[in-house]
Design an enzyme around this catalytic site. Structure first.
Site, mmCIF file in Angstrom:
data_model
loop_
_atom_site.group_PDB
_atom_site.id
_atom_site.type_symbol
_atom_site.label_atom_id
_atom_site.label_comp_id
_atom_site.label_asym_id
_atom_site.label_seq_id
_atom_site.Cartn_x
_atom_site.Cartn_y
_atom_site.Cartn_z
ATOM 1 C CE LYS A 267 -21.394 62.468 -58.763
ATOM 2 N NZ LYS A 267 -21.879 61.782 -60.182
ATOM 3 C CB SER B 131 -23.909 59.508 -62.664
ATOM 4 O OG SER B 131 -23.514 58.149 -62.537
ATOM 5 C CB SER C 152 -22.005 58.015 -59.526
ATOM 6 O OG SER C 152 -21.939 58.811 -60.290
HETATM 7 N N1 GLN Z 1 -23.075 53.411 -63.776
HETATM 8 C C1 GLN Z 1 -22.118 54.041 -64.885
HETATM 9 C C2 GLN Z 1 -20.996 53.561 -64.521
HETATM 10 O O1 GLN Z 1 -20.672 52.811 -63.692
HETATM 11 C C3 GLN Z 1 -22.474 55.412 -65.105
HETATM 12 C C4 GLN Z 1 -21.721 56.285 -63.949
HETATM 13 C C5 GLN Z 1 -21.762 57.889 -64.378
HETATM 14 O O2 GLN Z 1 -22.641 58.255 -65.085
HETATM 15 N N2 GLN Z 1 -20.936 58.500 -63.622
HETATM 16 O O3 GLN Z 1 -19.869 53.928 -65.139
#
Ligand code: GLN
Length: 479
Positions: free
Chosen positions: A88, A187, A163
Site C-alpha cells: 500500500k 481499510s 482504503s
Molecule cells: N473508512 C474509514 C475512514 O474513512 C476507515 C479508513 C481506514 O481504515 N484507513 O476513516
C-alpha cells in the site's frame, strides 16, 4: 487448489497461493524470475483498467527475483522468498515514491524502509510496486485517491473498497501474490470483502507501524491481504513482533494451537442485524454462521450495547488524530509547495491545493473538536465512549471465543454512488470501526456472493487471538 498434476510451463503462475508458489520454487518447477515476470505481465495487461497500482518497479523487482533465486539455489530460504507482493502506498519502501495517494506527496521518495518492509525484504520477498488507496487512507471506497479510483476486478463499474483498494484489487486480479494494507477503521477488511480476498487486521501493537504514514495513530494497524487464510497467517508471522522503533508494538504471545471449531463458542451481536443491512448480505452471513453451527460450534446471541455510538466516536477520534498527524504537510517539508506572499500564504495555498476534499474535511473536523471549548464536549466524550465499547467487547469475550458478523452492510457500491454524501459513505464502516477503537484483531473471509459481487464474513477475536481467528477461518473457508 492442489498442483500435483499442473503443468507449470503452460499454467498461469499468478493464480498460485503463497503456499503453492513456495512449493513450486522449492521443487524448482519455476523460478522467482518466472513468477515475477508473470505478475509484471499481468499488471501490464490488467492494471490500465483497474488502477490498483500507483507505481510499478519492474527493474528492481527482477533484481530482487534473481537475488531470491540465488538464495533458493543455496537452499537458504523462507516461505516468502521469491514471492512477488504489493505494498500500500502509505507504507514506506526505501528509495521508492510514497504518495499516500495525495498530491501533497506526489514526488516524495521514502528515505527508509518501514519495519514490515524490512522484514519482507529480509525474507526475500519481491516488491512489485505500490498500490492505490484513499488519500492518507481516509475513505471506504477507494475513490478519494488523488490518482483516480481503483476499480473492482469483479465489476469494473464498482469500487474496490477502501482504503487499501489497490492492495485488495491487486490480489483479487492476480496482480500480486499477496499485499500489505493498513486498517484504521476497516481499510483492510472492507476492500478484502468487496474484492473477495482474505484480509487480517491484527491486534493493535502486534505489528510495527514504523514507516506507515500516520492517519489515526491509536487506531492504525498494518496487516496482510492474501488469497487464503493460510497465506494471511504466513504473512502475519513474517511481519509481527516488537519493534524498538514503535513504542506501541509488543511481542505477541501467539500460540500455534490448532483450535477446533467444534469446541468453540461464537457470539453473534444482535445489534449488527438491524435495518440498513442488505438482505442478501444478511443471508450470506447467517449462512456462514449456520455453517459454523453445523461444524459443531456453539452459537450464542450477544449484546454490544454501546456499539450504536461507535461510528460517531470513531469519526471524532480518527479526525482528531489525523488533524495532528497531517499538520506536518505544510508545503515546506515534503516537496509539494505553492508560492505565496508570506509563510502563512505558502501554508494555506500548499495545503489548499495539496489535499483533497475528504482530507480537508477531516482536518477541519479534527481541529474543531480539539479546540478549547469543544474538547470536553466532543473529544473527551468520544474517549469515554471508546472505553464503553472496549468494555462491551471485554464482557462479550468472557462468554464467547469469537464474534461473527458482516464486514459491510452492502456489497461493492457503484463508482460515484456515494461520493457526494460523506455520511452515507461513513455508514459502510458501521461494522468495522469498533474493532479498531477496541484494538482487537479481525479477519474478513470470503463467504459468498450477491450476483458476482463478493461478501466477506468478519471474524473478531480478543486481543492477540489471531491464531484462534485463523484456525476457525481455515475450517470454514470456501475452497
Ligand atoms: N473508512 C474509514 C475512514 O474513512 C476507515 C479508513 C481506514 O481504515 N484507513 O476513516
Amino acid at each position: 487448489m492442489g498442483f500435483g498434476n499442473w503443468d507449470f510451463k503452460t499454467m498461469d503462475l499468478t493464480q498460485l497461493t503463497i503456499k503453492e508458489a513456495h512449493n513450486g520454487l522449492r521443487n524448482k518447477q519455476f523460478s522467482s524470475k518466472d513468477l515475477t515476470l508473470a505478475y509484471l505481465e499481468k499488471i501490464k495487461k490488467s492494471d490500465k483498467e483497474l488502477n490498483a497500482y500507483l507505481s510499478v518497479y519492474e527493474e528492481q523487482a527482477l533484481i530482487q527475483a534473481s537475488e531470491a533465486d540465488k538464495k533458493i539455489a543455496y537452499g537458504n530460504f523462507g516461505m516468502l522468498t521469491g514471492l512477488p507482493c504489493a505494498i500500500k502506498d502509505a507504507i514506506m519502501v526505501e528509495g521508492l515514491k510514497c504518495t499516500s495517494a495525495s498530491k501533497i506527496l506526489e514526488n516524495y521518495v521514502a528515505p527508509y524502509d518501514a519495519t514490515v518492509v524490512k522484514k519482507l525484504k529480509k525474507q526475500g520477498a519481491v516488491i512489485l510496486g505500490k498500490t492505490n488507496l484513499d488519500e492518507f487512507a481516509m475513505g471506504g471506497s477507494g475513490e478519494n485517491s488523488a490518482y483516480g479510483p481503483t476499480k473492482n476486478p469483479h465489476d469494473k463499474t464498482r469500487v474496490a473498497g477502501g482504503s487499501s483498494s489497490g492492495s485488495a484489487a491487486a490480489v483479487a486480479a492476480n496482480m500480486a501474490c499477496f499485499a500489505l494494507g493498513s486498517d484504521t477503521g476497516g481499510s483492510i477488511r472492507l476492500p478484502s470483502s468487496f474484492c473477495g480476498v482474505t484480509g487480517l487486521k491484527p491486534t493493535y501493537g502486534a505489528v510495527s507501524r514504523y514507516g506507515l504514514i500516520a492517519f489515526g495513530s491509536s487506531l492504525d494497524q498494518i496487516g496482510p491481504i492474501a488469497k487464503t487464510v493460510d497465506d494471511c497467517r504466513i504473512i502475519f508471522d513474517a511481519i509481527k513482533g516488537k519493534d524498538p522503533l514503535d513504542a506501541t508494538s509488543i511481542e505477541p504471545e501467539i500460540s500455534n494451537f490448532k483450535f477446533q471449531i467444534s469446541n468453540l463458542c461464537i457470539g453473534v451481536p444482535k445489534e449488527y442485524f438491524v435495518k440498513g443491512i442488505d438482505p442478501e448480505v444478511e443471508r450470506i452471513i447467517k449462512d456462514a454462521i449456520k455453517k459454523a453451527k453445523n461444524a459443531g460450534a456453539e452459537i450464542v446471541e450477544i449484546s454490544l450495547p454501546s456499539i450504536e455510538f461507535a461510528l460517531a466516536c470513531y469519526y471524532i477520534i480518527a479526525p482528531s488524530e489525523a488533524s495532528a498527524n497531517l499538520a506536518r504537510f505544510d508545503g515546506i517539508k515534503y516537496g509539494f509547495s505553492v508560492d505565496g506572499k508570506d509563510l502563512l500564504d505558502v501554508y494555506l495555498k500548499s495545503k489548499g491545493k495539496g489535499f483533497g476534499n475528504e482530507v480537508k474535511r477531516r482536518i477541519i473536523i479534527g481541529t474543531y473538536v480539539l479546540s478549547s471549548g469543544y474538547y470536553d464536549a466532543y473529544y473527551n466524550k468520544a474517549q469515554e465512549v471508546r472505553k464503553l465499547i472496549q468494555q462491551d467487547f471485554a464482557k462479550a469475550f468472557e462468554k464467547v471465543d469469537l464474534i461473527f458478523c458482516p464486514v459491510s452492510p452492502v456489497p461493492a457500491i457503484k463508482i460515484g454512488e456515494r461520493t457526494d454524501d460523506p455520511l452515507s459513505m461513513y455508514l459502510m464502516d458501521i461494522y468495522t470501526v469498533s474493532v479498531n477503537l477496541a484494538g482487537l484483531p479481525a479477519l474478513s473471509l470470503p463467504a459468498g456472493k450477491v450476483g458476482n459481487l463478493p461478501v466477506g464474513l468478519q471474524i473478531i477475536g480478543n486481543h492477540f487471538q489471531e491464531n484462534k481467528i485463523l484456525s476457525v477461518a481455515s475450517q470454514i473457508e470456501i475452497n
